[in-house]
Design a protein around this motif. Structure first.
Motif, PDB file in Angstrom:
ATOM      1  N   SER A 378     -77.663 -56.486  22.034  1.00 21.57           N
ATOM      2  CA  SER A 378     -78.418 -57.564  22.034  1.00 21.57           C
ATOM      3  C   SER A 378     -79.012 -57.656  23.369  1.00 21.57           C
ATOM      4  CB  SER A 378     -77.623 -58.736  21.663  1.00 21.57           C
ATOM      5  OG  SER A 378     -78.126 -60.031  22.040  1.00 21.57           O
ATOM      6  N   ARG A 379     -78.148 -57.100  24.525  1.00 21.41           N
ATOM      7  CA  ARG A 379     -78.694 -57.368  25.799  1.00 21.41           C
ATOM      8  C   ARG A 379     -79.657 -56.127  26.218  1.00 21.41           C
ATOM      9  NH1 ARG A 379     -76.070 -59.726  29.757  1.00 21.41           N
ATOM     10  NH2 ARG A 379     -74.282 -61.093  29.024  1.00 21.41           N
ATOM     11  N   ARG A 380     -79.300 -54.983  25.445  1.00 20.11           N
ATOM     12  CA  ARG A 380     -80.405 -53.819  25.879  1.00 20.11           C
ATOM     13  C   ARG A 380     -81.677 -53.660  25.017  1.00 20.11           C
ATOM     14  NH1 ARG A 380     -74.957 -53.507  26.207  1.00 20.11           N
ATOM     15  NH2 ARG A 380     -74.057 -52.592  28.165  1.00 20.11           N
ATOM     16  N   MET A 381     -81.453 -54.379  23.789  1.00 11.56           N
ATOM     17  CA  MET A 381     -82.777 -54.093  22.776  1.00 11.56           C
ATOM     18  C   MET A 381     -82.904 -55.753  22.513  1.00 11.56           C
ATOM     19  SD  MET A 381     -81.648 -50.905  20.769  1.00 11.56           S
ATOM     20  CE  MET A 381     -83.303 -50.397  20.072  1.00 11.56           C
ATOM     21  N   PRO A 382     -83.485 -56.575  23.624  1.00  8.13           N
ATOM     22  CA  PRO A 382     -83.656 -57.849  23.015  1.00  8.13           C
ATOM     23  C   PRO A 382     -84.560 -58.477  21.967  1.00  8.13           C
ATOM     24  CG  PRO A 382     -84.595 -57.595  25.137  1.00  8.13           C
ATOM     25  CD  PRO A 382     -83.712 -56.161  24.734  1.00  8.13           C
ATOM     26  N   VAL A 451     -73.087 -54.439  15.798  1.00  7.09           N
ATOM     27  CA  VAL A 451     -74.372 -53.473  16.088  1.00  7.09           C
ATOM     28  C   VAL A 451     -74.826 -54.276  17.557  1.00  7.09           C
ATOM     29  CG1 VAL A 451     -76.640 -53.058  16.062  1.00  7.09           C
ATOM     30  CG2 VAL A 451     -74.983 -52.744  13.994  1.00  7.09           C
ATOM     31  N   LEU A 452     -75.130 -55.577  17.304  1.00  3.66           N
ATOM     32  CA  LEU A 452     -75.680 -56.407  18.591  1.00  3.66           C
ATOM     33  C   LEU A 452     -74.739 -56.799  19.429  1.00  3.66           C
ATOM     34  CD1 LEU A 452     -78.540 -58.135  16.876  1.00  3.66           C
ATOM     35  CD2 LEU A 452     -78.615 -56.096  18.054  1.00  3.66           C
ATOM     36  N   LEU A 453     -73.617 -57.288  18.992  1.00  8.39           N
ATOM     37  CA  LEU A 453     -72.653 -58.176  20.009  1.00  8.39           C
ATOM     38  C   LEU A 453     -71.447 -57.412  20.735  1.00  8.39           C
ATOM     39  CD1 LEU A 453     -72.632 -61.330  17.450  1.00  8.39           C
ATOM     40  CD2 LEU A 453     -74.486 -60.779  19.294  1.00  8.39           C
ATOM     41  N   GLY A 454     -70.819 -58.124  21.427  1.00  7.08           N
ATOM     42  CA  GLY A 454     -69.450 -57.603  22.211  1.00  7.08           C
ATOM     43  C   GLY A 454     -70.096 -56.467  22.891  1.00  7.08           C
ATOM     44  N   HIS A 463     -76.292 -46.973  26.972  1.00 10.69           N
ATOM     45  CA  HIS A 463     -77.561 -46.546  27.589  1.00 10.69           C
ATOM     46  C   HIS A 463     -78.711 -46.761  26.606  1.00 10.69           C
ATOM     47  CE1 HIS A 463     -74.673 -43.880  29.880  1.00 10.69           C
ATOM     48  NE2 HIS A 463     -74.758 -44.928  30.766  1.00 10.69           N
ATOM     49  N   ALA A 464     -78.688 -47.419  25.832  1.00  9.46           N
ATOM     50  CA  ALA A 464     -79.642 -47.976  24.917  1.00  9.46           C
ATOM     51  C   ALA A 464     -80.845 -48.199  25.670  1.00  9.46           C
ATOM     52  CB  ALA A 464     -79.119 -48.884  23.474  1.00  9.46           C
ATOM     53  N   HIS A 465     -81.891 -48.046  24.830  1.00  6.11           N
ATOM     54  CA  HIS A 465     -83.303 -48.716  25.494  1.00  6.11           C
ATOM     55  C   HIS A 465     -83.980 -49.518  24.299  1.00  6.11           C
ATOM     56  CE1 HIS A 465     -85.466 -45.279  23.889  1.00  6.11           C
ATOM     57  NE2 HIS A 465     -84.439 -44.592  23.975  1.00  6.11           N
ATOM     58  N   GLU A 466     -84.938 -50.229  24.907  1.00  5.67           N
ATOM     59  CA  GLU A 466     -85.782 -50.908  23.766  1.00  5.67           C
ATOM     60  C   GLU A 466     -86.810 -50.129  23.213  1.00  5.67           C
ATOM     61  OE1 GLU A 466     -86.039 -52.749  21.025  1.00  5.67           O
ATOM     62  OE2 GLU A 466     -85.986 -54.994  22.105  1.00  5.67           O
TER      63      GLU A 466
ATOM     64  N   THR B  74     -71.101 -62.067  26.990  1.00  6.90           N
ATOM     65  CA  THR B  74     -71.704 -62.937  25.842  1.00  6.90           C
ATOM     66  C   THR B  74     -73.179 -63.051  26.191  1.00  6.90           C
ATOM     67  OG1 THR B  74     -71.363 -64.976  27.165  1.00  6.90           O
ATOM     68  CG2 THR B  74     -69.829 -64.305  25.615  1.00  6.90           C
ATOM     69  N   THR B  75     -73.944 -63.167  25.247  1.00  3.65           N
ATOM     70  CA  THR B  75     -75.382 -63.417  25.063  1.00  3.65           C
ATOM     71  C   THR B  75     -75.877 -64.932  24.488  1.00  3.65           C
ATOM     72  OG1 THR B  75     -75.665 -62.453  22.877  1.00  3.65           O
ATOM     73  CG2 THR B  75     -75.565 -60.896  24.884  1.00  3.65           C
ATOM     74  N   TRP B  76     -77.122 -65.039  24.305  1.00  2.00           N
ATOM     75  CA  TRP B  76     -77.657 -66.218  23.829  1.00  2.00           C
ATOM     76  C   TRP B  76     -76.878 -66.456  22.453  1.00  2.00           C
ATOM     77  CZ3 TRP B  76     -79.593 -66.372  18.938  1.00  2.00           C
ATOM     78  CH2 TRP B  76     -80.364 -65.171  18.511  1.00  2.00           C
TER      79      TRP B  76
END
Lengths: 663, 318
Positions: A378-382, A451-454, A463-466, B74-76
């Motif tokens: 989620s941070r790397r592929m917003p 997939v997205l969290l944690g 090292h994922a990229h959008e 954490t995120t949004w």
């Protein structure tokens, strides 16, 4: 713009020609991709105009030309039923083509891309042709083209054994299905005397032939739609195919099975009483089995594929309830269930299509589909994360998204049935559907979280990229459609009116239309309240002191990413402790024992339980029997020539005996 | 003449608005009291004095005055969890009639929206827990998601019983005092089954004993509480308040089914209804004081049993 069916035929021509040009440009993948994708977009624009006109209540149109193939005429037609299935093909096709161009170019260094570009265009063109065809021979040619194009695309990564196997299994199941369709159309021909659908409709088979036709349609088209137990090709194919192809397979190709069913039911004319219960039984068992298996899949795309089977099951339940209620004199129930089933066809195309594009983006950004390697994206592929949030909520059938709207219609139909006092059995269906929906929510919150969290569970995830805009914009378009269809369900319902009439279902009662409109308004309000609430909360956060720190590890100072709950641990309670073990994964553990424990092992096998328990043993046994015939195949040319000679001799003998010796 | 009509309708409008305001004011301010009552009953059984009944309100005030601590992982999604959780429960409350007082918002099929809203809230609570990357919170999330998935059929099957004698498929009509009273007359057995099944749902959805122990101190044994470990300050306040609201919503569900009594006087009906809700909360307190928590793997049995009760209800009612 050409209106009527010829506009759609032109769309097919553009698709095939641009595909062929791309094939010719194999050495220049950049150009080939641009040609193929713009061909699909142009074709879709050409086809959309007549399609939308028919859906908006315009006249149906037909055309035909003679064809040299025996029994074949080039008869095509555009009526509401065709247009209903055509619309998602064109929209999703265009979106997926734009995405697919960028997606495939990533492989440009290692693979030849001419065929995948051509194959995608051919797949869309043949699907369009299947729903246009008004002649059985033309239909079967298009049907076969569709199966072969899809199978070749599935084995795109042909150096990976699982991709080859997936393509192979798909071909086998597709041909078992096609075999049923050959017999089905021969039965029609026997009573109508021609292979044209128009003739079929005038003198349809009756009596036991009609029953045979319906059963063959359920098997033949059901294998395409993915009803359990004919679903085994589906998860393999969806996982192995390039992601934009998976989106088409799941979003549209499965629905072509429903097109076939509805078309054959329409051609048969009179509706048999058992169709409804049969569809309900097939649908609910498919949905239950598939969602239980989806829960513990370790492969992102396989989990999505099982959810597709579940959604196909839900659509079948809707159609079945509608048929059943219609024949029992519950028009209001029938109308609700039919509207729900039809709307779910479109909704699922949009939301699952979008989710497969998300899966492709994740695969592109990290290089893996293995859920245990993902996390923290989620941070790397917003942008992908936003699209996935929408898709996951829609597929969990939660408000305020479109998946909820169609399931709402379906549940409401069953509630009305309960209010009419229709006996306990249909009411128990509600319980089973509720379980399916709840397990779907469980399966998708698992995917979402893993997939997205944690924290990322591997270096590739770290090292994922959008993805680039060519990939994120298509995802956002589909996510936007999910929202729009949830907020304006009245528009969608109006577009379904033609096909509703053609299938022979009653119109939604005004009171229920009103409720549907209110549901749309409620969805809009929910969006507004949630976004506003989020805004207010952020304001609060800004004004208060905020401390950033590590996650509370319950006193343990050095938690690592590997200690997180992962894909398997999240579903362990449900799929290994609570739900039937028959459908669960096969787990082998060697526990450490004693004071000086030896090696401990653990493994979980998440392959399809039916493949594992039924098909593989059965096919192994058949292969064992056939091994005794292996001596026939000796690899000696003279032996084969003898076989040919014997066969010709036998054929001549049979012909001469049948004609009684006359020349 | 027209003048009179105008003033009359304006009067009606004003009284309608006043009644709506009273309805919302009660629904917004009453719920934390239930937590206080349960705590007091449990303290009584434990031989303690216990915190004052109004303690939950003070806790909430204290939390809303604090700052935040956020995990760096954490995120949004983590911030969205408490907000969506509270909003969905609040909207579910708006769809719920309180005794003989009609729901502020109702439309055909809103009963399914009710279930959907609770599902949405749960989704975000679970997602927020997974967002922290903590193994304990993941564990709680898995448990909560699994158990509530198994609880879902019970809710729908119970609603199928109620819709049989209702005049429409909205929560307001299905749980209206007249509708439930009619159903009690026609099929009392079925209604008993549904009431018991909904009470079991209340225990599951609100993480009460015997399903979950909200007062436990060992993370390993928790379900709901462990999911919200990382929330702090006002965010935690939202969660606590949302939990109280949810308890109130489910208590209303049970009371509406089990106790469809109206006096015809709105004020008396409020007293009657809130009295019944308080009695139910005391019942929960007594149950929590006298029962042990079920073993984790036995919880699904309770859930299946509650669904089966509703199935019996359907068979009896049709």
């Amino acid at each position: 713009m050409i209106a009527g069916v010829l506009g759609v035929v032109l769309c097919v021509v553009v698709l095939v020609v641009s595909g062929l040009v791309a094939l010719g440009l194999t050495r220049k993948p950049q150009v080939a991709g641009a040609v193929a994708a713009s061909g699909v977009v142009l074709g879709a624009l050409l086809g959309l105009w007549p399609t939308v006109r028919v859906l908006a209540g315009g006249a149906s149109s037909e055309a035909s030309a003679s064809w040299s193939l025996p029994g074949g005429t080039l008869a095509v037609g555009l009526d509401p039923l065709t247009a209903f299935f055509l619309l998602p093909m064109l929209v999703l096709g265009a979106v997926a083509a734009v995405y697919g161009r960028e997606y495939l170019l990533l492989f440009a260094d290692t693979r030849r891309l001419g065929f995948p570009f051509f194959g995608f265009n051919l797949l869309i063109a043949s699907m369009v042709m299947v729903v246009l065809a008004r002649n059985a021979v033309l239909f079967l040619v298009a049907w076969e083209t569709m199966a072969i194009a899809a199978a070749l695309l599935v084995s795109f990564e042909h150096d990976r054994p699982e991709a080859l196997r997936a393509g192979w299994v798909y071909l086998v199941v597709a041909h078992l299905g096609a075999m049923c369709l050959f017999v089905l159309f021969l039965l029609f021909k026997a009573s109508a005397g021609s292979f044209d659908f128009a003739a079929f409709a005038q003198t349809p088979p009756v009596g036991s032939a009609a029953v045979a036709v319906a059963v063959l349609a359920l098997v033949g088209f059901g294998s395409k739609a993915g009803f359990v137990p004919l679903h085994v090709w589906l998860p393999e194919a969806h996982a192995a195919a390039p992601s934009h192809v998976s989106a088409i397979l799941s979003g549209v190709l499965l629905k072509v099975g429903f097109y076939g069913l509805l078309r054959v039911f329409q051609l048969l004319g009179t509706r048999a009483d058992w169709w409804g219960p049969a569809l309900v039984a097939l649908g609910i068992s498919s949905a239950l089995v598939a969602i239980v298996v989806a829960l513990y899949q370790r492969d992102f795309k396989r989990a999505l594929a099982y959810s597709s089977i579940e959604n196909v099951g839900v659509i079948a339940v809707g159609l079945g309830v509608s048929f059943w209620a219609g024949s029992r004199g519950h028009p209001r129930v029938s109308a609700l269930a039919l509207a729900g089933a039809l709307m779910h066809v479109w909704n699922h195309a949009v939301m699952k299509g979008g989710m497969f594009l998300v899966a492709g983006s994740v695969l592109h950004g990290t290089g893996t589909r293995d859920l245990e390697q993902l996390g923290g994206l989620s941070r790397r592929m917003p942008v992908t994360a936003v699209a996935m949030t929408v898709g996951v909520l829609a597929l969990s059938a939660l408000p305020p998204l479109n998946g909820f709207v169609s399931e709402w219609l379906l549940y409401l139909s069953l509630l009305r049935l309960g209010a009419d006092g229709a006996g306990p059995l249909p009411l128990l269906l509600v319980g089973m559907l509720a379980l399916v929906a709840a397990l779907a929510a469980l399966a998708f919150v698992r995917l979402y979280g893993v997939v997205l969290l944690g924290q990322p569970r591997s270096d590739v995830a770290r090292h994922a990229h959008e993805s680039s805009r060519w990939m994120t914009v298509p995802m956002l378009v589909l996510a936007g459609l999910c929202v729009a269809m949830a907020v304006f369900p009245g528009f969608v319902l109006a577009a379904l009116d033609g096909v509703r009439a053609q299938v022979g279902g009653p119109a939604l009662f005004p009171a229920d239309q009103l409720s549907l409109g209110r549901l749309g308004a409620f969805n809009l309000a929910l969006w507004a309240v949630v976004l506003l609430g989020g805004r207010l909360f952020l304001g609060l956060v800004v004004r208060r002191p905020v401390t950033e720190d590590d996650t509370w590890g319950c006193g343990y100072p050095e938690p690592t990413a590997r200690m997180q709950y992962g894909a398997r641990s999240f579903s362990e309670l449900a799929s290994e402790q609570v739900l039937p073990a028959m459908l669960g994964p096969r787990v082998t553990r060697v526990k450490p024992v004693g004071l000086f424990p030896g090696a401990a092992r653990f493994s979980a096998d998440d392959r399809d339980p039916l493949t594992r328990r039924w098909y593989e043993p059965a096919f192994a046994r058949v292969a064992g029997w056939l091994a005794s015939l292996a001596w026939v195949q000796r690899g000696v040319l003279t032996a084969y020539l003898t076989y040919v000679f014997a066969a010709v001799l036998a054929a001549l003998l049979w012909v001469s005996l049948r004609s009684g010796g006359a020349p | 003449m027209i003048e009179v009509l105008h003033t009359l309708s304006r009067l009606a409008m004003v009284s309608f608005l006043l009644r709506l305001l009273l309805h919302l004011a009660i629904a917004v301010s009453f719920p934390p009291l239930l937590l206080g009552i349960i705590g007091k009953v449990k303290a009584f059984f434990g031989g303690r004095v216990g915190p004052p009944v109004l303690q939950p309100y003070r806790d909430l005030l204290r939390l809303f005055r604090k700052g935040f601590v956020f995990s760096r992982t954490t995120t949004w999604v983590f911030r969205a969890g408490p907000v969506v959780g509270l909003i969905t429960v609040a909207l579910a409350m708006v769809l719920m009639p309180l005794g003989s007082h009609r729901a502020p918002l109702a439309f055909g099929g809103d009963v399914l929206v009710f279930a959907g809203l609770l599902g949405l809230g749960r989704f975000f609570t679970v997602a927020a827990a997974l967002d922290t990357g903590s193994s304990f919170e993941g564990m709680g999330a898995a448990r909560e998601a699994t158990f509530s998935a198994l609880a879902e059929p019970g809710l729908f099957l119970g609603l199928m019983v109620l819709v049989r004698h209702a005049t429409g498929a909205s929560l307001d009509l299905m749980l209206s005092t007249e509708g439930t009273a009619r159903a009690w007359e026609a099929t009392p057995g079925a209604l008993v089954m549904v009431a018991v099944s909904f009470f079991a749902l209340l225990l599951v959805e609100n993480s009460r004993i015997p399903v979950d122990d909200p007062a436990t101190h060992l993370e390993l044994t928790m379900i709901h509480e462990v999911m919200v470990l990382d929330h702090s300050g006002p965010a935690f306040g939202l969660i606590q308040y949302g939990a109280a609201l949810k308890l109130f919503v489910f208590a209303s569900l049970v009371v509406n089914v089990a106790f469809p009594v109206t006096t015809g006087n709105p004020e008396a009906d409020w007293v009657l209804f809130l009295g019944a809700v308080v009695a139910l909360a005391m019942g929960v307190g007594v149950l929590e004081s006298t029962m042990a928590r079920l073993r984790l793997l036995h919880v699904p049995r309770l859930l299946v049993a509650s669904s089966i009760l509703s199935v019996f209800g359907i068979i009896l009612g049709s």
